[in-house]
Design a protein around this motif. Structure first.
Motif, PDB file in Angstrom:
ATOM      1  N   VAL A   1       0.865  -1.176   0.000  1.00 13.44           N
ATOM      2  CA  VAL A   1       0.000   0.000   0.000  1.00 13.44           C
ATOM      3  C   VAL A   1       0.904   1.229   0.000  1.00 13.44           C
ATOM      4  N   ARG A   2       0.691   2.138  -0.930  1.00  9.05           N
ATOM      5  CA  ARG A   2       1.470   3.372  -0.915  1.00  9.05           C
ATOM      6  C   ARG A   2       0.992   4.261   0.223  1.00  9.05           C
ATOM      7  N   ARG A   3       1.915   4.796   0.956  1.00  5.93           N
ATOM      8  CA  ARG A   3       1.547   5.717   2.037  1.00  5.93           C
ATOM      9  C   ARG A   3       0.718   6.875   1.500  1.00  5.93           C
ATOM     10  N   GLY A   4      -0.189   7.361   2.342  1.00  3.11           N
ATOM     11  CA  GLY A   4      -1.051   8.466   1.925  1.00  3.11           C
ATOM     12  C   GLY A   4      -0.316   9.791   1.817  1.00  3.11           C
ATOM     13  N   ASP A   5       0.715   9.977   2.670  1.00  7.39           N
ATOM     14  CA  ASP A   5       1.521  11.201   2.579  1.00  7.39           C
ATOM     15  C   ASP A   5       2.670  10.921   1.617  1.00  7.39           C
ATOM     16  N   ILE A   6       2.402  11.105   0.338  1.00  6.61           N
ATOM     17  CA  ILE A   6       3.320  10.659  -0.699  1.00  6.61           C
ATOM     18  C   ILE A   6       4.551  11.555  -0.797  1.00  6.61           C
ATOM     19  N   THR A   7       5.580  11.016  -1.457  1.00  7.10           N
ATOM     20  CA  THR A   7       6.823  11.746  -1.689  1.00  7.10           C
ATOM     21  C   THR A   7       7.228  11.580  -3.150  1.00  7.10           C
ATOM     22  N   ASP A   8       8.034  12.507  -3.667  1.00  7.39           N
ATOM     23  CA  ASP A   8       8.485  12.430  -5.062  1.00  7.39           C
ATOM     24  C   ASP A   8       9.592  11.401  -5.264  1.00  7.39           C
ATOM     25  N   LEU A   9      10.366  11.126  -4.215  1.00  6.14           N
ATOM     26  CA  LEU A   9      11.557  10.291  -4.348  1.00  6.14           C
ATOM     27  C   LEU A   9      11.226   8.819  -4.565  1.00  6.14           C
ATOM     28  N   VAL A  10      10.304   8.297  -3.746  1.00  2.73           N
ATOM     29  CA  VAL A  10       9.981   6.865  -3.765  1.00  2.73           C
ATOM     30  C   VAL A  10       8.497   6.657  -3.450  1.00  2.73           C
ATOM     31  N   ILE A  11       8.013   5.469  -3.809  1.00  6.08           N
ATOM     32  CA  ILE A  11       6.712   4.992  -3.336  1.00  6.08           C
ATOM     33  C   ILE A  11       7.002   4.110  -2.132  1.00  6.08           C
ATOM     34  N   ARG A  12       6.440   4.455  -0.984  1.00  7.90           N
ATOM     35  CA  ARG A  12       6.768   3.747   0.263  1.00  7.90           C
ATOM     36  C   ARG A  12       5.673   2.764   0.656  1.00  7.90           C
ATOM     37  N   SER A  13       6.068   1.516   0.871  1.00  7.22           N
ATOM     38  CA  SER A  13       5.186   0.503   1.449  1.00  7.22           C
ATOM     39  C   SER A  13       5.720   0.214   2.845  1.00  7.22           C
ATOM     40  N   THR A  14       5.043   0.776   3.848  1.00  4.08           N
ATOM     41  CA  THR A  14       5.627   0.799   5.194  1.00  4.08           C
ATOM     42  C   THR A  14       5.113  -0.301   6.129  1.00  4.08           C
ATOM     43  N   GLU A  15       3.977  -0.894   5.838  1.00  4.69           N
ATOM     44  CA  GLU A  15       3.438  -1.910   6.747  1.00  4.69           C
ATOM     45  C   GLU A  15       4.368  -3.114   6.872  1.00  4.69           C
ATOM     46  N   VAL A  16       5.068  -3.431   5.775  1.00  5.98           N
ATOM     47  CA  VAL A  16       5.933  -4.623   5.810  1.00  5.98           C
ATOM     48  C   VAL A  16       7.075  -4.481   6.811  1.00  5.98           C
ATOM     49  N   ARG A  17       7.514  -3.260   7.064  1.00  6.43           N
ATOM     50  CA  ARG A  17       8.637  -3.099   8.005  1.00  6.43           C
ATOM     51  C   ARG A  17       8.203  -3.486   9.423  1.00  6.43           C
ATOM     52  N   LYS A  18       6.933  -3.298   9.727  1.00  9.75           N
ATOM     53  CA  LYS A  18       6.437  -3.697  11.061  1.00  9.75           C
ATOM     54  C   LYS A  18       6.386  -5.216  11.163  1.00  9.75           C
ATOM     55  N   LYS A  19       5.909  -5.838  10.087  1.00  7.90           N
ATOM     56  CA  LYS A  19       5.777  -7.299  10.060  1.00  7.90           C
ATOM     57  C   LYS A  19       7.146  -7.985  10.140  1.00  7.90           C
ATOM     58  N   TYR A  20       8.159  -7.367   9.531  1.00  6.82           N
ATOM     59  CA  TYR A  20       9.488  -7.997   9.455  1.00  6.82           C
ATOM     60  C   TYR A  20      10.519  -7.248  10.286  1.00  6.82           C
ATOM     61  N   LYS A  21      10.060  -6.560  11.346  1.00  5.90           N
ATOM     62  CA  LYS A  21      10.975  -5.725  12.124  1.00  5.90           C
ATOM     63  C   LYS A  21      12.064  -6.544  12.822  1.00  5.90           C
ATOM     64  N   ASP A  22      11.783  -7.810  13.097  1.00  5.04           N
ATOM     65  CA  ASP A  22      12.776  -8.643  13.785  1.00  5.04           C
ATOM     66  C   ASP A  22      13.604  -9.494  12.826  1.00  5.04           C
ATOM     67  N   SER A  23      13.390  -9.339  11.536  1.00  5.60           N
ATOM     68  CA  SER A  23      14.113 -10.150  10.537  1.00  5.60           C
ATOM     69  C   SER A  23      15.420  -9.462  10.152  1.00  5.60           C
ATOM     70  N   ASN A  24      16.515 -10.238  10.238  1.00  2.00           N
ATOM     71  CA  ASN A  24      17.836  -9.711   9.864  1.00  2.00           C
ATOM     72  C   ASN A  24      17.879  -9.400   8.369  1.00  2.00           C
ATOM     73  N   ASN A  25      18.546  -8.291   7.999  1.00  2.00           N
ATOM     74  CA  ASN A  25      18.701  -7.950   6.584  1.00  2.00           C
ATOM     75  C   ASN A  25      20.037  -7.233   6.386  1.00  2.00           C
ATOM     76  N   SER A  26      21.070  -8.010   6.072  1.00  2.00           N
ATOM     77  CA  SER A  26      22.429  -7.468   5.930  1.00  2.00           C
ATOM     78  C   SER A  26      22.540  -6.552   4.716  1.00  2.00           C
ATOM     79  N   VAL A  27      23.539  -5.702   4.754  1.00  3.48           N
ATOM     80  CA  VAL A  27      23.810  -4.812   3.609  1.00  3.48           C
ATOM     81  C   VAL A  27      24.242  -5.657   2.421  1.00  3.48           C
ATOM     82  N   SER A  28      23.607  -5.455   1.288  1.00  7.44           N
ATOM     83  CA  SER A  28      23.933  -6.254   0.100  1.00  7.44           C
ATOM     84  C   SER A  28      25.241  -5.780  -0.519  1.00  7.44           C
ATOM     85  N   LEU A  29      25.864  -6.670  -1.298  1.00  2.00           N
ATOM     86  CA  LEU A  29      27.111  -6.337  -1.977  1.00  2.00           C
ATOM     87  C   LEU A  29      26.856  -5.691  -3.338  1.00  2.00           C
ATOM     88  N   GLY A  30      25.597  -5.679  -3.748  1.00  2.00           N
ATOM     89  CA  GLY A  30      25.239  -5.101  -5.050  1.00  2.00           C
ATOM     90  C   GLY A  30      25.236  -3.577  -5.010  1.00  2.00           C
TER      91      GLY A  30
END
Length: 362
Positions: free
Chosen positions: A271-300
């Motif tokens: 879901v795109r946040r209602g307070d939109i920005t020009d830089l990106v489309i933000r889907s923020t609910e997933v960060r709450k669901k996966y807040k405890d999941s490790n996500n290392s910095v990628s080498l790409g």
């Protein structure tokens, strides 16, 4: 609110009846429910015409299709019938007639009260007060529908801004609307020129599913009809699988995408946040669901371009595992690039407004 539907087109004067029936069975399998059937080029007598069209329409009706007959004033003269008596079309089994050419408004309003209860489809491809004029004569509004033209000659389809303006005239009155896309395999149309049969010129060379995604995502079109015959089974399948109510972007995954990132990307409703920005489309609910999941910095790469999909890594604090679709190029080592939207679908990003729902598929 009208449910969104899919349709096909048939040209009985240019095709084989048995091939038409096979096409109907195939389209029915993939969820198509409407037929646009051309009567603009009828050249046989009334009885022959009636036999051919009624057999095909009955076959279609038994499969659950509704049929619109596209007619022009000369057809009435050729068949010796009147706009004041639509029995001929009703007896064929048609559900609607499309007036390829208009009258004075009062005439269309009167036709909408036909005792056969046929829907009257109006030509939407004119950005004038045509519909308002008809409605001002107290037309039978539930029986008034709108349908755009298609354009067989390359370079003659509608430009997008004109399409939006003319479609809005109908949509704001709650009129059910339709427009055409073109199969990349179909060779049959009403005329001897057939460079495809789209409503929008920008669609002419695009895959069918992208054309349909675009029409539905405008929020102005209820029924998407393939203008030419016959679409391939692969095209029918892709349209049948299409989500008609939200954009589902086709993506190419990054080589180093992790299992968690893959799950965030592909297995969640975004879901795109209602307070939109020009830089990106933000889907923020997933960060709450996966807040405890490790996500290392990628080498790409951490240099991002429009259409890249990124997810916050462990260095992004409270924004870890937030998904973003890049709209403006930028660099940020706190985000990992996990995928990119297929280039031919990038223009669809313009249709993700505040609170828009969207998904991704490989």
């Amino acid at each position: 609110m009208t449910k969104r539907t899919l349709g096909i087109s048939l040209y009985p004067d240019h095709s084989d009846l048995n091939e038409d029936k096979k096409y109907l069975v195939l389209a029915n399998r993939y969820g198509f429910t409407r037929i646009f059937m051309s009567m603009l080029e009828v050249s046989e007598g009334k009885e022959k015409v009636a036999k051919k069209f009624s057999e095909l329409i009955k076959f279609a009706k038994d499969l659950g299709f509704s049929t619109t007959l596209d007619i022009a004033p000369n057809i009435f003269n050729q068949l010796g019938i009147s706009y004041d008596d639509l029995d001929f079309f009703s007896e064929l089994g048609a559900d609607a007639i499309r007036l390829d050419q208009g009258f004075d408004g009062q005439k269309e309003a009167l036709i909408s009260y036909n005792p056969q209860h046929l829907n009257i489809e109006l030509n939407m491809s004119n950005d004038v007060a045509y519909l308002n004029n008809i409605l001002s004569y107290a037309a039978n509004k539930p029986f008034i529908y709108g349908c755009h033209n298609f354009y067989p000659q390359r370079g003659t389809g509608l430009p997008l801004d004109f399409f939006i303006s003319s479609s809005t005239r109908f949509k704001k009155h709650g009129i059910e609307t339709a427009a055409f896309i073109t199969s990349q395999t179909g060779t049959i149309g009403p005329w001897d020129i057939n460079d495809g049969l789209p409503t929008l010129e920008m669609h002419r060379d695009l895959p069918v599913e992208i054309q349909a995604k675009h029409l539905f995502s405008t929020g102005l079109i209820d029924c998407v009809i393939i203008g030419n015959a016959y679409a391939s089974e692969a095209e029918l399948r892709k349209l049948g699988e299409l989500d008609r109510y939200q954009l589902v972007f086709k993506v190419d995954l990054a080589d180093d995408i992790t299992q968690v990132e893959r799950e965030i990307l592909l297995d969640n409703q975004h879901v795109r946040r209602g307070d939109i920005t020009d830089l990106v489309i933000r889907s923020t609910e997933v960060r709450k669901k996966y807040k405890d999941s490790n996500n290392s910095v990628s080498l790409g790469t951490h240099d991002f371009k429009r259409g890249d999909i990124v997810i916050g890594n462990n260095n992004f604090g409270k924004y870890k595992n937030e998904l973003q679709v890049v709209l403006e190029d930028h660099t940020d080592p706190r985000k990992n690039k996990v995928a990119s939207i297929a280039p031919e679908e990038l223009f669809l990003l313009d249709y993700l407004g505040p609170w828009a729902k969207f998904r991704f598929r490989r």
